[in-house]
Each structure stands twice: as structure tokens, then as C-alpha cells.
Design a protein around this motif. Structure first.
Motif, PDB file in Angstrom:
ATOM      1  N   LYS A 136      -1.734   1.357  13.424  1.00 55.56           N
ATOM      2  CA  LYS A 136      -2.285   2.671  13.082  1.00 55.56           C
ATOM      3  C   LYS A 136      -1.782   3.135  11.720  1.00 55.56           C
ATOM      4  O   LYS A 136      -2.532   3.729  10.944  1.00 55.56           O
ATOM      5  N   TYR A 137      -0.518   2.885  11.441  1.00 51.86           N
ATOM      6  CA  TYR A 137       0.072   3.277  10.157  1.00 51.86           C
ATOM      7  C   TYR A 137      -0.685   2.640   9.003  1.00 51.86           C
ATOM      8  O   TYR A 137      -1.025   3.300   8.017  1.00 51.86           O
ATOM      9  N   LEU A 138      -0.993   1.363   9.132  1.00 46.52           N
ATOM     10  CA  LEU A 138      -1.755   0.661   8.104  1.00 46.52           C
ATOM     11  C   LEU A 138      -3.166   1.235   7.989  1.00 46.52           C
ATOM     12  O   LEU A 138      -3.662   1.488   6.883  1.00 46.52           O
ATOM     13  N   GLU A 139      -3.811   1.460   9.123  1.00 39.65           N
ATOM     14  CA  GLU A 139      -5.170   2.022   9.113  1.00 39.65           C
ATOM     15  C   GLU A 139      -5.193   3.399   8.454  1.00 39.65           C
ATOM     16  O   GLU A 139      -6.089   3.702   7.656  1.00 39.65           O
ATOM     17  N   TRP A 140      -4.223   4.220   8.791  1.00 36.66           N
ATOM     18  CA  TRP A 140      -4.190   5.569   8.244  1.00 36.66           C
ATOM     19  C   TRP A 140      -3.921   5.563   6.742  1.00 36.66           C
ATOM     20  O   TRP A 140      -4.485   6.370   6.005  1.00 36.66           O
ATOM     21  N   MET A 141      -3.068   4.650   6.304  1.00 34.44           N
ATOM     22  CA  MET A 141      -2.844   4.552   4.862  1.00 34.44           C
ATOM     23  C   MET A 141      -4.123   4.152   4.152  1.00 34.44           C
ATOM     24  O   MET A 141      -4.467   4.705   3.102  1.00 34.44           O
ATOM     25  N   GLU A 142      -4.836   3.194   4.711  1.00 37.82           N
ATOM     26  CA  GLU A 142      -6.077   2.739   4.094  1.00 37.82           C
ATOM     27  C   GLU A 142      -7.097   3.878   4.019  1.00 37.82           C
ATOM     28  O   GLU A 142      -7.853   3.975   3.042  1.00 37.82           O
ATOM     29  N   LYS A 143      -7.126   4.728   5.041  1.00 41.66           N
ATOM     30  CA  LYS A 143      -8.047   5.859   5.027  1.00 41.66           C
ATOM     31  C   LYS A 143      -7.660   6.909   3.987  1.00 41.66           C
ATOM     32  O   LYS A 143      -8.487   7.721   3.581  1.00 41.66           O
ATOM     33  N   SER A 144      -6.417   6.885   3.579  1.00 45.55           N
ATOM     34  CA  SER A 144      -5.902   7.918   2.672  1.00 45.55           C
ATOM     35  C   SER A 144      -5.970   7.522   1.201  1.00 45.55           C
ATOM     36  O   SER A 144      -5.762   8.363   0.329  1.00 45.55           O
ATOM     37  N   ILE A 145      -6.222   6.256   0.927  1.00 45.66           N
ATOM     38  CA  ILE A 145      -6.137   5.753  -0.444  1.00 45.66           C
ATOM     39  C   ILE A 145      -7.538   5.631  -1.049  1.00 45.66           C
ATOM     40  O   ILE A 145      -8.419   4.979  -0.478  1.00 45.66           O
ATOM     41  N   LYS A 146      -7.733   6.245  -2.193  1.00 43.36           N
ATOM     42  CA  LYS A 146      -8.995   6.101  -2.907  1.00 43.36           C
ATOM     43  C   LYS A 146      -9.101   4.680  -3.469  1.00 43.36           C
ATOM     44  O   LYS A 146      -8.099   4.061  -3.803  1.00 43.36           O
ATOM     45  N   SER A 147     -10.320   4.194  -3.568  1.00 38.21           N
ATOM     46  CA  SER A 147     -10.576   2.839  -4.088  1.00 38.21           C
ATOM     47  C   SER A 147      -9.800   1.790  -3.304  1.00 38.21           C
ATOM     48  O   SER A 147      -9.312   0.804  -3.863  1.00 38.21           O
ATOM     49  N   ILE A 148      -9.697   1.984  -1.993  1.00 36.23           N
ATOM     50  CA  ILE A 148      -8.894   1.080  -1.175  1.00 36.23           C
ATOM     51  C   ILE A 148      -9.422  -0.352  -1.215  1.00 36.23           C
ATOM     52  O   ILE A 148      -8.642  -1.306  -1.210  1.00 36.23           O
ATOM     53  N   LEU A 198       0.808  -1.215   0.000  1.00 36.15           N
ATOM     54  CA  LEU A 198       0.000   0.000   0.000  1.00 36.15           C
ATOM     55  C   LEU A 198       0.843   1.268   0.000  1.00 36.15           C
ATOM     56  O   LEU A 198       0.368   2.332  -0.422  1.00 36.15           O
ATOM     57  N   GLU A 199       2.067   1.172   0.448  1.00 31.89           N
ATOM     58  CA  GLU A 199       2.918   2.369   0.516  1.00 31.89           C
ATOM     59  C   GLU A 199       3.134   3.011  -0.858  1.00 31.89           C
ATOM     60  O   GLU A 199       3.368   4.216  -0.951  1.00 31.89           O
ATOM     61  N   GLN A 200       3.031   2.220  -1.920  1.00 31.23           N
ATOM     62  CA  GLN A 200       3.224   2.780  -3.255  1.00 31.23           C
ATOM     63  C   GLN A 200       2.084   3.718  -3.659  1.00 31.23           C
ATOM     64  O   GLN A 200       2.227   4.511  -4.593  1.00 31.23           O
ATOM     65  N   PHE A 201       0.950   3.627  -2.950  1.00 29.56           N
ATOM     66  CA  PHE A 201      -0.200   4.476  -3.261  1.00 29.56           C
ATOM     67  C   PHE A 201      -0.259   5.733  -2.376  1.00 29.56           C
ATOM     68  O   PHE A 201      -1.191   6.520  -2.489  1.00 29.56           O
ATOM     69  N   VAL A 202       0.719   5.905  -1.505  1.00 30.25           N
ATOM     70  CA  VAL A 202       0.764   7.038  -0.591  1.00 30.25           C
ATOM     71  C   VAL A 202       2.087   7.769  -0.805  1.00 30.25           C
ATOM     72  O   VAL A 202       3.138   7.146  -0.901  1.00 30.25           O
ATOM     73  N   THR A 203       2.040   9.073  -0.901  1.00 32.71           N
ATOM     74  CA  THR A 203       3.258   9.830  -1.157  1.00 32.71           C
ATOM     75  C   THR A 203       4.256   9.666  -0.008  1.00 32.71           C
ATOM     76  O   THR A 203       3.876   9.414   1.146  1.00 32.71           O
ATOM     77  N   GLU A 204       5.523   9.825  -0.328  1.00 28.86           N
ATOM     78  CA  GLU A 204       6.564   9.710   0.694  1.00 28.86           C
ATOM     79  C   GLU A 204       6.368  10.743   1.794  1.00 28.86           C
ATOM     80  O   GLU A 204       6.567  10.456   2.979  1.00 28.86           O
ATOM     81  N   LYS A 205       5.966  11.947   1.394  1.00 33.03           N
ATOM     82  CA  LYS A 205       5.739  13.004   2.379  1.00 33.03           C
ATOM     83  C   LYS A 205       4.661  12.605   3.375  1.00 33.03           C
ATOM     84  O   LYS A 205       4.802  12.817   4.586  1.00 33.03           O
ATOM     85  N   ARG A 206       3.580  12.006   2.867  1.00 29.11           N
ATOM     86  CA  ARG A 206       2.476  11.616   3.754  1.00 29.11           C
ATOM     87  C   ARG A 206       2.886  10.440   4.636  1.00 29.11           C
ATOM     88  O   ARG A 206       2.506  10.382   5.810  1.00 29.11           O
ATOM     89  N   ARG A 207       3.650   9.513   4.092  1.00 30.49           N
ATOM     90  CA  ARG A 207       4.124   8.382   4.903  1.00 30.49           C
ATOM     91  C   ARG A 207       4.985   8.868   6.059  1.00 30.49           C
ATOM     92  O   ARG A 207       4.865   8.392   7.188  1.00 30.49           O
ATOM     93  N   HIS A 208       5.860   9.818   5.779  1.00 30.79           N
ATOM     94  CA  HIS A 208       6.707  10.379   6.827  1.00 30.79           C
ATOM     95  C   HIS A 208       5.868  11.120   7.864  1.00 30.79           C
ATOM     96  O   HIS A 208       6.152  11.052   9.072  1.00 30.79           O
ATOM     97  N   LEU A 209       4.842  11.820   7.401  1.00 36.00           N
ATOM     98  CA  LEU A 209       3.953  12.521   8.326  1.00 36.00           C
ATOM     99  C   LEU A 209       3.276  11.528   9.265  1.00 36.00           C
ATOM    100  O   LEU A 209       3.212  11.760  10.478  1.00 36.00           O
ATOM    101  N   PHE A 210       2.764  10.432   8.720  1.00 37.76           N
ATOM    102  CA  PHE A 210       2.129   9.405   9.550  1.00 37.76           C
ATOM    103  C   PHE A 210       3.086   8.910  10.619  1.00 37.76           C
ATOM    104  O   PHE A 210       2.737   8.796  11.797  1.00 37.76           O
ATOM    105  N   ARG A 211       4.305   8.581  10.229  1.00 40.33           N
ATOM    106  CA  ARG A 211       5.279   8.044  11.172  1.00 40.33           C
ATOM    107  C   ARG A 211       5.649   9.084  12.234  1.00 40.33           C
ATOM    108  O   ARG A 211       5.788   8.749  13.426  1.00 40.33           O
ATOM    109  N   ASN A 212       5.817  10.320  11.821  1.00 41.90           N
ATOM    110  CA  ASN A 212       6.168  11.376  12.778  1.00 41.90           C
ATOM    111  C   ASN A 212       5.056  11.617  13.785  1.00 41.90           C
ATOM    112  O   ASN A 212       5.308  11.805  14.985  1.00 41.90           O
ATOM    113  N   VAL A 213       3.808  11.618  13.294  1.00 41.57           N
ATOM    114  CA  VAL A 213       2.673  11.809  14.203  1.00 41.57           C
ATOM    115  C   VAL A 213       2.558  10.637  15.163  1.00 41.57           C
ATOM    116  O   VAL A 213       2.328  10.813  16.370  1.00 41.57           O
ATOM    117  N   LEU A 214       2.735   9.434  14.663  1.00 41.67           N
ATOM    118  CA  LEU A 214       2.634   8.248  15.506  1.00 41.67           C
ATOM    119  C   LEU A 214       3.700   8.232  16.596  1.00 41.67           C
ATOM    120  O   LEU A 214       3.465   7.713  17.695  1.00 41.67           O
TER     121      LEU A 214
END
Length: 227
Positions: free
Chosen positions: A200-212, A10-26
Motif C-alpha cells: 500500500k505504501y508503494l501504491e500510495w506514493m505512486e498515486k502522489s507523484i506527478k509524472s510517475i 520513489l521516496e525522494q519524490f515524496v516529502t518526509e511529512k507525507r511519507r510519515h503520514l502514509f506510514r501512520n495511516v497504514l
């Protein structure tokens, strides 16, 4: 069991910037403290409390609905409700307040009633070493007698003016800012576990991806079966 291959896929469907944001917030999220709100009927107040929980790193919010339904206004909460976990206590003909209290106690939380009307502990003197659930009620009525009777402690914000209380959303923000700031300067193990972060990282990615759902279906049909 966490499917780390799914996370990688799923990480390929989320921008690197957003992935880093998720990790930093977590990395700033905590379950050491949690918040419980009891019968908050004004949507703007409930929403502002939710927003403060997100801002100060509180991951779990407990909502008691004895009289009124909880509603988080996106205009006020600014989407914060999307990233938090909510537990609702709203069963008909049930003692929802007691259910909430006992559930939190079983998880190791002390019950802290926020109130200016008795010999409460000032926030700067509050012991942050123990897990605590901060209970907030409506501005005029305050928390129910049940919460007050069963609380393990009471907490207040020092005030020197003529008014006796703060709006709930303001009080929540002041208290959470104080206790979480002190918590993060301490040597207490306050962060989520690595497994909790990954979930949480997985859940947040799923919430961010269209047509998940379609993407996950493709993964399970064509990729997971090949592993």
C-alpha cells in the motif's frame, strides 16, 4: 514480490511529512472488518460511507451493482476513495450479490446484515473477534432478501425515537466507529501485515507523484538494471 529499491527510489519524490503520514495511516488500517454496500443509488450516501471507511481504517470496500452504478462524489468523500481498495460486483446477467457473499466467505468473513427490523445483535454486544463483512443497503428498502437469507448474523444500532432507521451513511459511521474502537483496544491481531503495508505504501506514493510513469520508466531503464 515487492521492489524495495523502487520504494527507496520513489521516496525522494515524496516529502518526509507525507511519507510519515502514509506510514501512520497504514498502522491504523485493517482487513479484519470490511464493508459491502448493495445498490446504493444516492452518490452522497455512497460517498459518505466511503469517507467513513477511510476515517475508521477500513481498507477494503465491496460494491454490489445489481440495479445502480456506484459513484463516489469527491465533494462528499473528500478524496477518501483514492486511498481505499474497491471490489465491484457488476456483471450482467450474474448473481452479483451471491458472488460478493461467497467471495467474502472464502476470505474468512462472516456476513453481517445491518438491519433494525428483526432480532438483531446490538452493536455494543457484537463479537469483534471474528472477521466480519458489514452489509449496508438503501434506507427504505434495506438489504435484499438474498443478503438477509444468507447472513450469518444481524446487527443494529439501539434507537429510542419514533423513526425506525438511520440514513445509511450515519449507520455506517456509528457501527464502524464502535467496532473499530473496540478492536483496537483488544489483543486481536487486526493490523495489516508488514508486506501488505509495504504494498500500500508503494501504491500510495505512486498515486502522489506527478509524472510517475516517466519516473518509473527512468528507474527501470537506468537504475534497476544496474542492481
Amino acid at each position: 514480490m515487492i521492489d524495495y529499491k523502487l520504494i527507496e527510489y520513489l521516496e525522494q519524490f515524496v516529502t518526509e511529512k507525507r511519507r510519515h503520514l502514509f506510514r501512520n495511516v497504514l498502522d491504523q488500517r485493517t482487513n479484519h472488518f470490511t464493508v459491502a454496500i448493495e445498490d446504493i443509488y444516492q452518490p452522497h450516501n455512497a460517498s459518505a460511507v466511503v469517507r467513513s471507511c477511510d476515517i475508521f481504517g477500513i481498507q477494503n470496500v465491496h460494491v454490489i451493482e445489481n440495479k445502480y452504478k456506484f459513484h463516489a462524489s469527491n465533494r462528499v468523500a473528500k478524496g477518501a476513495q483514492k486511498w481505499l481498495d474497491f471490489t465491484l460486483y457488476n456483471q450482467k446477467n450474474a448473481d452479483n450479490t451471491n458472488t460478493c457473499i461467497e467471495s467474502l466467505r472464502q476470505k474468512g468473513y462472516q456476513i453481517i446484515a445491518t438491519t433494525p427490523h428483526n432480532d438483531s445483535c446490538l452493536i455494543q454486544d457484537f463479537d469483534i473477534t471474528q472477521k466480519a463483512a458489514f452489509f449496508f443497503g438503501v434506507e427504505k428498502e434495506g438489504l435484499s432478501k438474498q443478503v438477509m437469507d444468507k447472513a450469518d448474523g444481524f446487527l443494529k444500532i439501539p434507537m429510542v425515537g419514533f423513526t425506525e432507521s438511520l440514513n445509511i451513511s450515519v449507520a455506517a459511521a456509528i457501527i464502524l466507529q464502535n467496532v473499530t474502537q473496540r478492536l483496537k483496544l483488544s489483543d486481536i491481531n487486526w493490523q495489516l501485515s508488514e508486506i501488505e503495508k509495504d504494498i500500500k505504501y508503494l501504491e500510495w506514493m505512486e498515486k502522489s507523484i506527478k509524472s510517475i510513469q516517466k519516473i518509473k520508466a527512468h528507474y527501470y531503464e537506468n537504475i534497476a538494471t544496474q542492481q
